[in-house]
Design a protein around this motif. Structure first.
Motif, PDB file in Angstrom:
ATOM      1  N   ARG A 154      26.976   5.451  90.184  1.00 38.46           N
ATOM      2  CA  ARG A 154      26.186   5.083  89.003  1.00 38.46           C
ATOM      3  C   ARG A 154      25.458   3.766  89.224  1.00 38.46           C
ATOM      4  NH1 ARG A 154      30.187   7.730  85.924  1.00 38.46           N
ATOM      5  NH2 ARG A 154      29.382   9.806  85.506  1.00 38.46           N
ATOM      6  N   LYS A 155      24.252   3.694  88.688  1.00 37.26           N
ATOM      7  CA  LYS A 155      23.425   2.492  88.802  1.00 37.26           C
ATOM      8  C   LYS A 155      23.893   1.439  87.803  1.00 37.26           C
ATOM      9  CE  LYS A 155      19.484   5.083  90.433  1.00 37.26           C
ATOM     10  NZ  LYS A 155      18.097   5.451  90.231  1.00 37.26           N
ATOM     11  N   ALA A 156      23.443   0.202  88.011  1.00 34.95           N
ATOM     12  CA  ALA A 156      23.849  -0.915  87.160  1.00 34.95           C
ATOM     13  C   ALA A 156      23.479  -0.682  85.702  1.00 34.95           C
ATOM     14  CB  ALA A 156      23.234  -2.214  87.672  1.00 34.95           C
ATOM     15  N   GLY A 157      22.392   0.007  85.446  1.00 34.90           N
ATOM     16  CA  GLY A 157      21.960   0.273  84.080  1.00 34.90           C
ATOM     17  C   GLY A 157      22.893   1.169  83.289  1.00 34.90           C
ATOM     18  N   PHE A 158      23.851   1.790  83.962  1.00 31.34           N
ATOM     19  CA  PHE A 158      24.784   2.672  83.269  1.00 31.34           C
ATOM     20  C   PHE A 158      25.663   1.909  82.284  1.00 31.34           C
ATOM     21  CE2 PHE A 158      28.351   5.704  82.899  1.00 31.34           C
ATOM     22  CZ  PHE A 158      27.624   6.834  82.573  1.00 31.34           C
ATOM     23  N   LEU A 159      25.790   0.616  82.482  1.00 28.00           N
ATOM     24  CA  LEU A 159      26.579  -0.198  81.552  1.00 28.00           C
ATOM     25  C   LEU A 159      26.023  -0.093  80.136  1.00 28.00           C
ATOM     26  CD1 LEU A 159      28.973  -2.118  81.212  1.00 28.00           C
ATOM     27  CD2 LEU A 159      27.421  -4.010  81.720  1.00 28.00           C
ATOM     28  N   ILE A 181      33.187  -3.165  70.134  1.00 25.02           N
ATOM     29  CA  ILE A 181      33.627  -3.738  71.412  1.00 25.02           C
ATOM     30  C   ILE A 181      32.433  -3.788  72.353  1.00 25.02           C
ATOM     31  CG2 ILE A 181      35.125  -3.386  73.417  1.00 25.02           C
ATOM     32  CD1 ILE A 181      37.060  -2.000  71.417  1.00 25.02           C
ATOM     33  N   SER A 182      32.346  -4.872  73.088  1.00 25.78           N
ATOM     34  CA  SER A 182      31.271  -5.031  74.062  1.00 25.78           C
ATOM     35  C   SER A 182      31.884  -5.108  75.461  1.00 25.78           C
ATOM     36  CB  SER A 182      30.492  -6.314  73.759  1.00 25.78           C
ATOM     37  OG  SER A 182      29.422  -6.436  74.655  1.00 25.78           O
ATOM     38  N   PRO A 183      31.318  -4.380  76.415  1.00 28.99           N
ATOM     39  CA  PRO A 183      31.851  -4.422  77.780  1.00 28.99           C
ATOM     40  C   PRO A 183      31.766  -5.831  78.377  1.00 28.99           C
ATOM     41  CG  PRO A 183      30.262  -2.643  77.538  1.00 28.99           C
ATOM     42  CD  PRO A 183      30.179  -3.466  76.295  1.00 28.99           C
ATOM     43  N   VAL A 184      32.692  -6.116  79.283  1.00 31.23           N
ATOM     44  CA  VAL A 184      32.656  -7.378  80.020  1.00 31.23           C
ATOM     45  C   VAL A 184      31.881  -7.100  81.301  1.00 31.23           C
ATOM     46  CG1 VAL A 184      34.006  -9.215  81.079  1.00 31.23           C
ATOM     47  CG2 VAL A 184      34.869  -8.047  79.025  1.00 31.23           C
ATOM     48  N   GLN A 185      30.628  -7.505  81.299  1.00 33.73           N
ATOM     49  CA  GLN A 185      29.702  -7.141  82.370  1.00 33.73           C
ATOM     50  C   GLN A 185      30.167  -7.622  83.743  1.00 33.73           C
ATOM     51  OE1 GLN A 185      25.598  -8.081  81.671  1.00 33.73           O
ATOM     52  NE2 GLN A 185      24.968  -7.401  83.693  1.00 33.73           N
ATOM     53  N   THR A 186      30.688  -8.845  83.825  1.00 32.87           N
ATOM     54  CA  THR A 186      31.078  -9.366  85.146  1.00 32.87           C
ATOM     55  C   THR A 186      32.232  -8.569  85.733  1.00 32.87           C
ATOM     56  OG1 THR A 186      32.483 -11.017  84.066  1.00 32.87           O
ATOM     57  CG2 THR A 186      30.254 -11.711  84.710  1.00 32.87           C
ATOM     58  N   GLU A 187      33.198  -8.197  84.900  1.00 28.68           N
ATOM     59  CA  GLU A 187      34.326  -7.383  85.393  1.00 28.68           C
ATOM     60  C   GLU A 187      33.847  -5.994  85.788  1.00 28.68           C
ATOM     61  OE1 GLU A 187      37.670  -7.272  82.744  1.00 28.68           O
ATOM     62  OE2 GLU A 187      37.561  -9.439  82.373  1.00 28.68           O
ATOM     63  N   TRP A 188      33.000  -5.408  84.936  1.00 31.39           N
ATOM     64  CA  TRP A 188      32.496  -4.067  85.223  1.00 31.39           C
ATOM     65  C   TRP A 188      31.704  -4.061  86.531  1.00 31.39           C
ATOM     66  CZ3 TRP A 188      27.571  -1.994  85.748  1.00 31.39           C
ATOM     67  CH2 TRP A 188      27.513  -0.580  85.779  1.00 31.39           C
ATOM     68  N   GLU A 189      30.830  -5.042  86.705  1.00 28.12           N
ATOM     69  CA  GLU A 189      29.998  -5.077  87.915  1.00 28.12           C
ATOM     70  C   GLU A 189      30.845  -5.335  89.155  1.00 28.12           C
ATOM     71  OE1 GLU A 189      26.889  -4.558  90.407  1.00 28.12           O
ATOM     72  OE2 GLU A 189      26.950  -4.045  88.283  1.00 28.12           O
ATOM     73  N   ALA A 190      31.868  -6.169  89.033  1.00 26.17           N
ATOM     74  CA  ALA A 190      32.757  -6.407  90.186  1.00 26.17           C
ATOM     75  C   ALA A 190      33.463  -5.109  90.579  1.00 26.17           C
ATOM     76  CB  ALA A 190      33.763  -7.502  89.862  1.00 26.17           C
ATOM     77  N   GLY A 191      33.929  -4.361  89.589  1.00 27.46           N
ATOM     78  CA  GLY A 191      34.562  -3.069  89.864  1.00 27.46           C
ATOM     79  C   GLY A 191      33.577  -2.069  90.439  1.00 27.46           C
ATOM     80  N   ARG A 192      32.368  -2.049  89.887  1.00 28.49           N
ATOM     81  CA  ARG A 192      31.343  -1.123  90.380  1.00 28.49           C
ATOM     82  C   ARG A 192      31.010  -1.404  91.842  1.00 28.49           C
ATOM     83  NH1 ARG A 192      25.831   0.238  90.894  1.00 28.49           N
ATOM     84  NH2 ARG A 192      25.119  -1.900  90.754  1.00 28.49           N
ATOM     85  N   GLN A 193      30.909  -2.681  92.197  1.00 30.85           N
ATOM     86  CA  GLN A 193      30.612  -3.032  93.587  1.00 30.85           C
ATOM     87  C   GLN A 193      31.709  -2.533  94.528  1.00 30.85           C
ATOM     88  OE1 GLN A 193      27.778  -4.170  94.919  1.00 30.85           O
ATOM     89  NE2 GLN A 193      26.944  -4.026  92.856  1.00 30.85           N
ATOM     90  N   GLU A 194      32.974  -2.648  94.098  1.00 29.54           N
ATOM     91  CA  GLU A 194      34.071  -2.114  94.919  1.00 29.54           C
ATOM     92  C   GLU A 194      33.993  -0.597  95.004  1.00 29.54           C
ATOM     93  OE1 GLU A 194      36.500  -3.449  96.944  1.00 29.54           O
ATOM     94  OE2 GLU A 194      35.214  -5.197  96.654  1.00 29.54           O
ATOM     95  N   GLY A 195      33.689   0.046  93.874  1.00 31.87           N
ATOM     96  CA  GLY A 195      33.556   1.505  93.867  1.00 31.87           C
ATOM     97  C   GLY A 195      32.421   1.990  94.740  1.00 31.87           C
TER      98      GLY A 195
END
Length: 174
Positions: free
Chosen positions: A41-46, A58-72
């Motif tokens: 999934r692309k970054a815009g999926f957030l 509830i609002s997503p925590v972008q930094t945590e999500w992006e760190a996880g996405r980069q690992e994925g």
């Protein structure tokens, strides 16, 4: 996977949320991001997650999500994954680096070759079924047509064997 398929089918009707309210409340944004990265999934999926979680306030925590996405993405952007995606007849997502793409492209094309042969084999099955149906409906006096259809069926079986042998070459990625 099945839920995402159902969501994709119903998206035009009701709009399927990417996350449940419980997933939003738990807020494992690293894990959610990891899964999204692993799925290409692309970054815009957030933004989709934001929409899904907005009703729960509830609002997503972008930094945590992006760190996880980069690992994925490290799992997604590999030749073995590209092969499986190609073999399934799906398209690769444009989320990998140029170097990763160069490594993935041959594997993806190898998988796509398997997929195309699988499609050809499915088409042969449909043609054989049609001929069998025609043969079953022939009258006894239609001998010439019967001979021609039986010959066509033999040809399709031979073609099927050739495709199956060719498909073996693409059945796995080294």
């Amino acid at each position: 996977m099945r839920l995402m398929l159902i969501c994709a089918m119903l998206l035009g009707l009701a709009g399927c949320a990417t996350l449940t309210e419980d997933e939003c409340r738990v807020g494992d944004w690293y894990g959610i991001g990891f899964d999204d990265g692993r799925d290409g999934r692309k970054a815009g999926f957030l933004t989709e997650h934001r929409k899904a979680c907005a009703e729960a306030g509830i609002s997503p925590v972008q930094t945590e999500w992006e760190a996880g996405r980069q690992e994925g993405l490290k799992r997604y952007c590999r030749p073995a994954r590209a092969y499986r995606i190609g073999r399934a007849g799906r398209k690769l997502s444009a989320v990998c680096t140029d170097d990763q793409w160069r490594q993935m492209k041959p594997a993806y094309q190898h998988g796509r070759s398997y997929y195309r042969i699988e499609q050809d084999l499915d088409e042969l099955d449909r043609e054989k079924d049609l001929i069998r149906h025609q043969l079953a409906g022939l009258l006894p006096e239609e001998k010439r047509l019967r001979v021609r259809l039986q010959s066509d069926l033999r040809y399709l079986r031979l073609r099927e064997q050739q495709l199956e042998l060719r498909q073996i070459r693409y059945s796995s990625w080294p």
